[in-house]
Design a protein around this motif. Structure first.
Motif, PDB file in Angstrom:
ATOM      1  N   ILE A  16       0.848  -1.201   0.000  1.00 31.31           N
ATOM      2  CA  ILE A  16       0.000   0.000   0.000  1.00 31.31           C
ATOM      3  C   ILE A  16       0.879   1.246   0.000  1.00 31.31           C
ATOM      4  CG2 ILE A  16      -1.936   1.150   1.138  1.00 31.31           C
ATOM      5  CD1 ILE A  16      -2.215  -1.434   2.855  1.00 31.31           C
ATOM      6  N   PRO A  17       0.877   2.047  -1.069  1.00 31.90           N
ATOM      7  CA  PRO A  17       1.596   3.332  -1.037  1.00 31.90           C
ATOM      8  C   PRO A  17       0.884   4.288  -0.080  1.00 31.90           C
ATOM      9  CG  PRO A  17       0.390   3.091  -3.097  1.00 31.90           C
ATOM     10  CD  PRO A  17       0.227   1.802  -2.365  1.00 31.90           C
ATOM     11  N   ILE A  18       1.636   4.859   0.864  1.00 31.51           N
ATOM     12  CA  ILE A  18       1.001   5.677   1.904  1.00 31.51           C
ATOM     13  C   ILE A  18       1.745   6.988   2.151  1.00 31.51           C
ATOM     14  CG2 ILE A  18       0.083   3.650   3.127  1.00 31.51           C
ATOM     15  CD1 ILE A  18       2.391   4.162   5.208  1.00 31.51           C
ATOM     16  N   SER A 110       1.940   9.567  17.493  1.00 27.55           N
ATOM     17  CA  SER A 110       0.854   9.082  16.632  1.00 27.55           C
ATOM     18  C   SER A 110       0.867   9.785  15.276  1.00 27.55           C
ATOM     19  CB  SER A 110      -0.502   9.325  17.310  1.00 27.55           C
ATOM     20  OG  SER A 110      -0.555   8.691  18.572  1.00 27.55           O
ATOM     21  N   TYR A 111       0.586   9.017  14.206  1.00 29.03           N
ATOM     22  CA  TYR A 111       0.560   9.561  12.844  1.00 29.03           C
ATOM     23  C   TYR A 111      -0.646   8.997  12.096  1.00 29.03           C
ATOM     24  CZ  TYR A 111       5.456  10.379  14.060  1.00 29.03           C
ATOM     25  OH  TYR A 111       6.603  10.763  14.697  1.00 29.03           O
ATOM     26  N   PHE A 112      -1.380   9.883  11.444  1.00 33.37           N
ATOM     27  CA  PHE A 112      -2.461   9.431  10.570  1.00 33.37           C
ATOM     28  C   PHE A 112      -1.841   8.882   9.280  1.00 33.37           C
ATOM     29  CE2 PHE A 112      -5.095  12.812  12.794  1.00 33.37           C
ATOM     30  CZ  PHE A 112      -5.814  11.896  13.545  1.00 33.37           C
ATOM     31  N   ILE A 113      -2.418   7.819   8.771  1.00 32.25           N
ATOM     32  CA  ILE A 113      -1.964   7.231   7.509  1.00 32.25           C
ATOM     33  C   ILE A 113      -3.015   7.497   6.443  1.00 32.25           C
ATOM     34  CG2 ILE A 113      -1.315   5.093   6.322  1.00 32.25           C
ATOM     35  CD1 ILE A 113      -0.637   3.881   9.019  1.00 32.25           C
ATOM     36  N   GLY A 118      -3.006   5.466  -6.057  1.00 35.03           N
ATOM     37  CA  GLY A 118      -3.234   4.066  -6.396  1.00 35.03           C
ATOM     38  C   GLY A 118      -3.338   3.131  -5.208  1.00 35.03           C
ATOM     39  N   GLY A 119      -3.363   3.690  -4.007  1.00 38.50           N
ATOM     40  CA  GLY A 119      -3.383   2.822  -2.833  1.00 38.50           C
ATOM     41  C   GLY A 119      -4.699   2.741  -2.100  1.00 38.50           C
ATOM     42  N   SER A 120      -5.750   3.345  -2.640  1.00 35.81           N
ATOM     43  CA  SER A 120      -7.027   3.427  -1.919  1.00 35.81           C
ATOM     44  C   SER A 120      -7.650   2.061  -1.645  1.00 35.81           C
ATOM     45  CB  SER A 120      -8.016   4.296  -2.704  1.00 35.81           C
ATOM     46  OG  SER A 120      -7.559   5.628  -2.761  1.00 35.81           O
ATOM     47  N   LYS A 121      -7.673   1.171  -2.648  1.00 31.94           N
ATOM     48  CA  LYS A 121      -8.329  -0.129  -2.472  1.00 31.94           C
ATOM     49  C   LYS A 121      -7.587  -0.981  -1.441  1.00 31.94           C
ATOM     50  CE  LYS A 121     -10.333  -4.028  -4.953  1.00 31.94           C
ATOM     51  NZ  LYS A 121     -10.625  -4.641  -6.273  1.00 31.94           N
ATOM     52  N   ALA A 122      -6.249  -1.059  -1.549  1.00 33.65           N
ATOM     53  CA  ALA A 122      -5.462  -1.839  -0.591  1.00 33.65           C
ATOM     54  C   ALA A 122      -5.564  -1.235   0.805  1.00 33.65           C
ATOM     55  CB  ALA A 122      -4.000  -1.890  -1.043  1.00 33.65           C
ATOM     56  N   TYR A 123      -5.653   0.093   0.883  1.00 32.99           N
ATOM     57  CA  TYR A 123      -5.826   0.796   2.167  1.00 32.99           C
ATOM     58  C   TYR A 123      -7.141   0.352   2.809  1.00 32.99           C
ATOM     59  CZ  TYR A 123      -6.216   4.872   5.356  1.00 32.99           C
ATOM     60  OH  TYR A 123      -6.338   5.697   6.447  1.00 32.99           O
ATOM     61  N   GLU A 156     -11.238   5.777  14.043  1.00 30.83           N
ATOM     62  CA  GLU A 156     -12.322   6.531  13.403  1.00 30.83           C
ATOM     63  C   GLU A 156     -12.247   6.469  11.875  1.00 30.83           C
ATOM     64  OE1 GLU A 156     -12.712  10.456  14.903  1.00 30.83           O
ATOM     65  OE2 GLU A 156     -12.913   9.821  17.000  1.00 30.83           O
ATOM     66  N   ASN A 157     -12.256   5.291  11.336  1.00 33.69           N
ATOM     67  CA  ASN A 157     -12.286   5.055   9.890  1.00 33.69           C
ATOM     68  C   ASN A 157     -10.979   5.420   9.177  1.00 33.69           C
ATOM     69  OD1 ASN A 157     -13.938   3.960   7.806  1.00 33.69           O
ATOM     70  ND2 ASN A 157     -14.108   6.002   6.893  1.00 33.69           N
ATOM     71  N   THR A 158      -9.932   5.702   9.942  1.00 33.93           N
ATOM     72  CA  THR A 158      -8.632   6.046   9.369  1.00 33.93           C
ATOM     73  C   THR A 158      -7.565   5.136   9.959  1.00 33.93           C
ATOM     74  OG1 THR A 158      -9.282   8.362   9.120  1.00 33.93           O
ATOM     75  CG2 THR A 158      -6.928   7.899   9.097  1.00 33.93           C
ATOM     76  N   LEU A 159      -6.613   4.720   9.129  1.00 33.93           N
ATOM     77  CA  LEU A 159      -5.497   3.951   9.659  1.00 33.93           C
ATOM     78  C   LEU A 159      -4.568   4.888  10.423  1.00 33.93           C
ATOM     79  CD1 LEU A 159      -4.553   1.518   6.730  1.00 33.93           C
ATOM     80  CD2 LEU A 159      -5.781   0.989   8.851  1.00 33.93           C
TER      81      LEU A 159
END
Length: 277
Positions: A16-18, A110-113, A118-123, A156-159
């Protein structure tokens, strides 16, 4: 939101590109130190005690002190090569564990990912898999030239990635002084303490807690500012290249008068000698 790191995170064959974004911010009020006499900010300069002079940035090298006053010097090229070698590696999730298995003493930053191009689906796949299993990922990452152990979890819906300390970075609790092994307590004392805890028990609401000192300090600063209790740092006077003309003329005139008196005195003495002879 500012991107502070780009790369990829993988588990198994999924890559996953992040991007990483700081999830928290330090809101401490920074106070400057001024010279009381002239209200100017104090400077902190790098100075060599042996050469007795200030040193420039390009004169400074990094080193590891392995014994008192004994160092191993590390070249910038060595450090850059090592950093590049590690940063080229993807962040790989090594294991999946339950969050409650990790004591909070290990947690650091802490860091939001967010997914990169191109990484949305794998995310979304990793997020859903973590939610369904109730697990978190354990990974390694290089941030600011330091290898970090980290966890990846859903917030909350975020990695979210949280760096955690390595085991050898957590000090041994056995080294804490004066901790009592066993304390004799009466049943009444313990019952009363438990009752007090029960009365103060509530659901955690982060908005309930505020930094009262920071708020009071800002109110004090604003009050002083509104009452114009402010100060302006004095500007260091520049050395004039041109000497004051009038002062120069006056000193020159005095000097000329002195020289003229000395010359007149010499001539008088010379004439007297001639008459005598």
């Amino acid at each position: 939101m500012h991107t502070m790191w780009k790369g990829s995170i993988s588990f198994g064959l999924v890559n996953i590109p992040i991007k990483l974004h700081a999830a928290t911010e330090n809101k401490d009020i920074k106070l400057r130190q001024l010279h009381k006499e002239c209200q100017s900010p104090i400077e902190y300069k790098k100075r060599c005690p042996v050469c007795e002079r200030e040193v420039e940035r390009d004169e400074i090298v990094k080193a590891y002190e392995y014994a008192k006053n004994k160092f191993v010097v590390l070249d910038d090229e060595d450090l850059k090569a090592l950093k590049k070698e590690q940063e080229d590696k993807a962040v790989e999730i090594l294991d999946f564990v339950k969050l409650e298995e990790i004591d909070p003493i290990y947690f650091e930053n802490s860091y939001f990912i967010s997914p990169n191009d191109g990484g949305s689906k794998a995310y979304g796949l990793l997020r859903q898999a973590l939610e369904d299993t109730g697990k978190i990922g354990i990974a390694k990452i290089i941030i600011r030239s330091k290898e970090q152990l980290a966890i990846v979890r859903v917030y909350e819906n975020t990695l979210l990635m949280e760096t955690i300390h390595f085991p050898d970075e957590v000090r041994n609790v056995q080294d804490v002084p004066n901790v009592p092994e066993n304390t004799e307590l009466s049943k009444k004392e313990l019952t009363t303490a438990i009752s007090l805890i029960d009365q103060l028990t509530a659901e955690f609401d982060p908005d309930k807690y505020q930094d009262e000192y920071r708020t009071a300090l800002m109110e004090l600063i604003e009050a002083k500012r509104n009452n114009e209790e402010i100060t302006t740092a004095k500007v260091k006077p520049k050395q004039a290249n041109v000497t004051d003309l009038m002062e120069a003329l006056e000193k020159s005139l005095e000097s000329t008068k002195g020289n003229k008196k000395k010359t007149t005195k010499r001539k008088t003495v010379s004439k007297t000698k001639k008459k005598t002879s």
